[in-house]
Design an enzyme around this catalytic site. Structure first.
Site, mmCIF file in Angstrom:
data_model
loop_
_atom_site.group_PDB
_atom_site.id
_atom_site.type_symbol
_atom_site.label_atom_id
_atom_site.label_comp_id
_atom_site.label_asym_id
_atom_site.label_seq_id
_atom_site.Cartn_x
_atom_site.Cartn_y
_atom_site.Cartn_z
ATOM 1 N N GLY A 25 1.152 4.420 2.592
ATOM 2 C CA GLY A 25 -0.178 3.818 2.500
ATOM 3 C C GLY A 25 -1.012 4.134 3.726
ATOM 4 O O GLY A 25 -1.005 5.262 4.230
ATOM 5 N N GLY A 53 -6.355 5.876 -7.249
ATOM 6 C CA GLY A 53 -6.363 7.329 -7.137
ATOM 7 C C GLY A 53 -6.031 7.868 -5.753
ATOM 8 O O GLY A 53 -5.905 9.078 -5.585
ATOM 9 N N ALA A 54 -5.876 7.005 -4.768
ATOM 10 C CA ALA A 54 -5.592 7.479 -3.412
ATOM 11 C C ALA A 54 -4.253 8.216 -3.342
ATOM 12 O O ALA A 54 -4.152 9.282 -2.723
ATOM 13 C CB ALA A 54 -5.614 6.322 -2.417
ATOM 14 N N GLY A 55 -3.240 7.677 -3.979
ATOM 15 C CA GLY A 55 -1.926 8.329 -3.976
ATOM 16 C C GLY A 55 -1.937 9.650 -4.726
ATOM 17 O O GLY A 55 -1.352 10.635 -4.274
ATOM 18 N N ASP A 56 -2.615 9.676 -5.857
ATOM 19 C CA ASP A 56 -2.726 10.918 -6.624
ATOM 20 C C ASP A 56 -3.506 11.968 -5.833
ATOM 21 O O ASP A 56 -3.172 13.156 -5.855
ATOM 22 C CB ASP A 56 -3.414 10.663 -7.967
#
Length: 109
Positions: A25, A53-56
């Site tokens: 994170g 969508g941050a992880g993608d």
């Protein structure tokens, strides 16, 4: 969080994964490989609007950077920045930054 992810990464290596990157994170990510463990610090976004969508975005940026033969540590730093930038706008696809936006953001750090 980071120490726990580091132990998890080392456990994955023992299962014959040659290299492991674990997202933490806002704390960045962990890179673990035989004989090397490194914490790549996170990049803090000014004001988080939406983390969807941050992880993608992180994964997509990482794959794009590696396909351009960037060293893993540099690719992870770029991916951290892309994921942070994705948090500045609402939505998933609409929040994905361009490569130029990521590079400009990194230059200003």
């Amino acid at each position: 969080l980071v120490a726990g992810r580091l132990r998890l990464g080392q456990g994955c290596l023992q299962r014959r994964c040659p290299q492991v990157a674990l997202k933490c994170g806002a704390d960045g990510c962990i890179l673990a490989s035989a004989g090397l463990s490194a914490h790549i610090p996170g990049v803090v976004a000014a004001s988080v609007v939406d983390t969807t969508g941050a992880g993608d975005t992180f994964v997509g940026s990482l794959v794009a950077a590696l396909s351009q033969n960037l060293p893993m540590a540099q690719a992870l730093r770029q991916a951290n920045a892309a994921g942070a930038l994705a948090c500045l706008k609402p939505g998933a696809q609409t929040s994905i930054p361009t490569a130029a936006e990521v590079q400009a953001f990194l230059k200003n750090l």
